[in-house]
Design a protein around this motif. Structure first.
Motif, mmCIF file in Angstrom:
data_model
loop_
_atom_site.group_PDB
_atom_site.id
_atom_site.type_symbol
_atom_site.label_atom_id
_atom_site.label_comp_id
_atom_site.label_asym_id
_atom_site.label_seq_id
_atom_site.Cartn_x
_atom_site.Cartn_y
_atom_site.Cartn_z
ATOM 1 N N UNK A 60 0.817 -1.214 0.000
ATOM 2 C CA UNK A 60 0.000 0.000 0.000
ATOM 3 C C UNK A 60 0.852 1.266 0.000
ATOM 4 N N UNK A 61 2.115 1.153 0.425
ATOM 5 C CA UNK A 61 3.018 2.314 0.427
ATOM 6 C C UNK A 61 3.637 2.589 -0.939
ATOM 7 N N UNK A 62 3.430 1.670 -1.880
ATOM 8 C CA UNK A 62 4.139 1.759 -3.166
ATOM 9 C C UNK A 62 3.272 2.455 -4.208
ATOM 10 N N UNK A 63 3.766 3.534 -4.777
ATOM 11 C CA UNK A 63 3.076 4.185 -5.902
ATOM 12 C C UNK A 63 3.180 3.266 -7.107
ATOM 13 N N UNK A 64 2.090 3.141 -7.868
ATOM 14 C CA UNK A 64 2.070 2.106 -8.896
ATOM 15 C C UNK A 64 1.380 2.568 -10.172
ATOM 16 N N UNK A 65 2.054 2.404 -11.305
ATOM 17 C CA UNK A 65 1.442 2.530 -12.637
ATOM 18 C C UNK A 65 1.868 1.320 -13.449
ATOM 19 N N UNK A 66 0.971 0.757 -14.228
ATOM 20 C CA UNK A 66 1.303 -0.411 -15.049
ATOM 21 C C UNK A 66 1.700 -0.022 -16.463
ATOM 22 N N UNK A 67 1.768 -1.013 -17.340
ATOM 23 C CA UNK A 67 2.239 -0.746 -18.708
ATOM 24 C C UNK A 67 1.109 -0.737 -19.729
ATOM 25 N N UNK A 68 -0.156 -0.866 -19.287
ATOM 26 C CA UNK A 68 -1.221 -1.077 -20.271
ATOM 27 C C UNK A 68 -1.508 0.143 -21.135
ATOM 28 N N UNK A 69 -0.985 1.299 -20.737
ATOM 29 C CA UNK A 69 -1.206 2.481 -21.589
ATOM 30 C C UNK A 69 0.002 2.800 -22.475
ATOM 31 N N UNK A 70 1.022 1.944 -22.411
ATOM 32 C CA UNK A 70 2.207 2.177 -23.267
ATOM 33 C C UNK A 70 1.858 1.841 -24.719
ATOM 34 N N UNK A 71 2.233 2.737 -25.612
ATOM 35 C CA UNK A 71 1.914 2.543 -27.029
ATOM 36 C C UNK A 71 3.174 2.304 -27.856
ATOM 37 N N UNK A 72 2.951 1.814 -29.067
ATOM 38 C CA UNK A 72 4.064 1.659 -30.004
ATOM 39 C C UNK A 72 4.747 3.013 -30.230
ATOM 40 N N UNK A 73 3.942 4.089 -30.215
ATOM 41 C CA UNK A 73 4.508 5.427 -30.423
ATOM 42 C C UNK A 73 5.449 5.813 -29.274
ATOM 43 N N UNK A 74 5.127 5.361 -28.052
ATOM 44 C CA UNK A 74 6.015 5.654 -26.918
ATOM 45 C C UNK A 74 7.383 5.007 -27.127
ATOM 46 N N UNK A 75 7.358 3.750 -27.601
ATOM 47 C CA UNK A 75 8.637 3.066 -27.801
ATOM 48 C C UNK A 75 9.423 3.699 -28.930
ATOM 49 N N UNK A 76 8.697 4.187 -29.942
ATOM 50 C CA UNK A 76 9.370 4.866 -31.042
ATOM 51 C C UNK A 76 9.980 6.180 -30.559
ATOM 52 N N UNK A 77 9.213 6.899 -29.754
ATOM 53 C CA UNK A 77 9.723 8.162 -29.217
ATOM 54 C C UNK A 77 10.918 7.903 -28.298
ATOM 55 N N UNK A 78 10.851 6.816 -27.541
ATOM 56 C CA UNK A 78 11.967 6.465 -26.663
ATOM 57 C C UNK A 78 13.225 6.240 -27.491
ATOM 58 N N UNK A 79 13.076 5.494 -28.574
ATOM 59 C CA UNK A 79 14.244 5.214 -29.428
ATOM 60 C C UNK A 79 14.848 6.496 -29.967
ATOM 61 N N UNK A 80 13.975 7.440 -30.337
ATOM 62 C CA UNK A 80 14.472 8.716 -30.858
ATOM 63 C C UNK A 80 15.291 9.452 -29.796
ATOM 64 N N UNK A 81 15.028 9.154 -28.530
ATOM 65 C CA UNK A 81 15.782 9.781 -27.433
ATOM 66 C C UNK A 81 16.907 8.870 -26.941
ATOM 67 N N UNK A 82 17.264 7.831 -27.745
ATOM 68 C CA UNK A 82 18.280 6.851 -27.323
ATOM 69 C C UNK A 82 17.925 6.189 -26.001
#
Lengths: 436, 436
Positions: free
Chosen positions: A224-246
């Motif tokens: 209950x003390x742990x802040x938590x977000x999962x991966x279900x909203x991660x998109x292909x565009x996020x991974x592409x943007x990540x790659x552009x930022x190395x």
């Protein structure tokens, strides 16, 4: 090998799933080695299962559906709990500890909520409660943190400790596929369960973060003390943007010491998908592998890497604990106790210093950048890089900030989405593993 | 923090070099945390030094040149040995153990030759002998192998455990400079000692291999059992050739189980520079960092990574051991004992299955390749790849073999150098981290 002078140590295994059946196999196949290492034979007294049958790969006379009676047997010294779930294992473990038996468990969900109660029961009877297998499978993590670093001051732990989400994010990065298709594929390949919620929404990683933070910072931390977000909203565009930022995207379980402006020390435990620079050691941990990165004042940076799940790897960690608990029976002594003396306060997510990556769909005209930059400035958030992508209706601004509090950043994002020029804030992710 | 019920645990530190002074600093700066973790205060009774002076960073009254008297003090419970060397520390450690004190040491050279004698002295008095700091500095390696993997069967350990040679090889790979210049640069930067022999000729790595093999395989292995080649013959051309094969060159300490043709299990401990494929996790361990790669039957592949040397990182490992030894004083019990029950035979290097990379300067004319290939075939060594480089007087053949025994490979190389077409065998290196 000479015969052991000590009487046999009786072992009960609760659960005969992936891990339990590997534990039973190792106990039976490697009995001579185990006896030599323990100083006494380890004898399997019984295995608690839901249904007894001739097809379970274990002599039928060892199987029982009465776990409580198995735990209570006078010739059982050590209990291995690999059932999973909360209520039943909690009851069985407490009953074992209370009757003076040492316990080895891989049950992170149980530990994340009930370590205190279990540790007190172990303490009262001066028996062992070992749980190396509860975090990152075969990778030694609990023992290094509680023993090897017992004379150091751990400042940060950042782990990739959930194989399902790491498999999905690695596959999305490699194939460019979207989340839903990749999750379906992970299910087909056996990397995701029929109901993947515990993994993809970060509950499993949060339980492990609670366990890691507790031992790293000598403080009781629960899920209950742990802040938590999962991966279900991660998109292909996020991974592409990540790659552009190395960078790549990883679901991280982060435990950290935070110094407040008043100098008071607090801690943070949090789970979220984050951009990780490709040159960071965690970035190359792919597929179902796990890794835990540790920073300590004197040790500096350490990383532990290996298989975080699966029957045999998890059973390896269980067996290590079992040998140690058995040695303690033979030689006297106990493994490390719960250490909660520091009793540090858990800081809310808003107080955590972090960096953001913000991706916005914007109107493609002059003045947008300055309006956006002004909004960041107004909230005291300093911009590290800004880049425009696309044009016309597809125009995006990608902003990476310097470190600010999570609250300031999330207020900035809320304000941005109200700007006339900003058509939509399409993605917000934190950036980890960099300075400033 | 409540006051400890237990009396103080007295600590003597032998040696006040890089590591000793960090140990003393941590003991003094973190006394409250250490007391809470141990359950009793750790009190520094004295520090043995060669020369007492006011400038040593330690209150002068704590310094003594009489190490033997310090060890013998009735109020000393734990002894930390960080002097280095063999004879003096051996005498002091034996004297401490014999008088019932637990010992923490970072002395790999001593352990590689005398673990048996020291372990027996510890056994006789039922006290602890801890040595996590002796291999790979701050990286937990000893504890994972002796405890976390106590219920598994370790099949291989391959470590980069010498910072000096890894710094030199990384720098040669990066700059293209030759060995002598890079060694000189390492000396200027403080990464190589004035007499670098122990590091560059692999003695240090061999001592660590002996320690790792002993604990991984439950067998007494000493430095004399370890096959050893250093890095002083590695050339810039070797690193260039490695790159052409998508490899780099690392000095590896390898410990392995070997199954002979008769099914009898033996072990190998060896140190040499080897080609490592760039995609292998050990390939990206650069500079003064260390890493230890472990394969076990159930755990699969694990890697431990971090700072392998330096005062503070090594002191972190010493302090972890010190806290564990102190907890054992407070709570009863002991850390793991020496485990040598398996008593496996050490196979000679000639029997080890390995792969070779052979670089030959050859006459640039037809028939050379077939003559060379025939020589390999005649010795039963199968070729994986062969490549011609250069032409005319600079013509080279670069051969990479499949796995064969080291003896067959070394006989092949001897035979090759007698061929008329082969002007010189310019380089021979083993290839590790690949199958077949």
């Amino acid at each position: 090998m000479s015969e052991s002078a000590h009487r046999a140590i009786g072992v009960a295994v609760l659960g005969l799933g992936n891990v339990g059946s590997e534990v039973v196999r190792i106990l039976r196949e490697h009995s001579a080695d185990l006896e030599a290492r323990v100083g006494a034979p380890l004898e399997l007294r019984g295995v608690a299962v839901r249904t007894v049958g001739a097809d379970r790969g274990v002599p039928e006379e060892l199987l029982t559906t009465d776990a409580e009676a198995l735990v209570a047997r006078a010739d059982v010294d050590l209990v291995v709990e690999v059932i999973g779930g909360i209520d039943l294992p909690r009851k069985l473990i407490l009953s074992a500890l209370t009757s003076g038996k040492s316990v080895v468990t891989a049950n992170k969900a149980l530990l994340a909520d009930h370590t205190g109660e279990l540790a007190e029961a172990a303490e009262a009877q001066n028996v062992d409660l070992y749980f190396e297998a509860s975090v990152a499978g075969a990778i030694p993590v609990i023992r290094p943190l509680t023993q090897s670093l017992a004379g150091d001051r751990v400042t940060k732990v950042a782990g990739i400790v959930n194989g399902t989400t790491n498999f999905i994010l690695s596959a999305m990065d490699e194939t460019g596929a979207d989340y839903a298709d990749t999750l379906a594929e992970a299910g087909r390949l056996g990397y995701a369960e029929a109901d993947p919620t515990a993994d993809v929404e970060g509950f499993d990683a949060a339980a492990k973060a609670a366990i890691l933070a507790s031992i790293a910072f000598h403080t009781r931390v629960t899920a209950a003390d742990v802040y938590r977000e999962g991966i279900s909203r991660i998109t292909a565009a996020d991974l592409e943007a990540a790659r552009a930022l190395d960078c790549t995207v990883k679901l991280l379980s982060i435990c950290e010491r935070i110094s407040g402006p008043d100098g008071r020390e607090r801690i943070s435990a949090r789970v979220y998908p984050a951009l990780v620079p490709l040159q960071h050691p965690l970035a190359s941990v792919n597929g179902a592998f796990n890794a835990v990165f540790v920073e300590a004042e004197n040790a500096g940076r350490l990383m532990f890497y290996g298989q975080g799940a699966g029957g045999a790897p998890t059973a390896s960690a269980v067996m290590g604990d079992l040998v140690m608990a058995a040695r303690n029976r033979v030689n006297g002594g106990r493994g490390p106790r719960e250490s909660k003396y520091a009793n540090l306060e858990v800081a809310p997510i808003g107080d955590i210093p972090t960096r953001y990556y913000v991706n916005m769909q914007v109107t493609d005209k002059a003045g947008v950048l300055s309006a956006v930059a002004a909004e960041f400035a107004q909230h005291g958030v300093s911009i590290s890089t800004v880049r425009q992508e696309g044009a016309g209706e597809g125009a995006h601004l990608v902003v990476v900030t310097h470190t600010a509090t999570d609250a300031a950043l999330s207020e900035t994002v809320a304000a941005l989405s109200k700007l006339e020029f900003v058509l939509a804030v399409t993605s917000v992710l934190r950036l980890e593993g960099t300075e400033q």
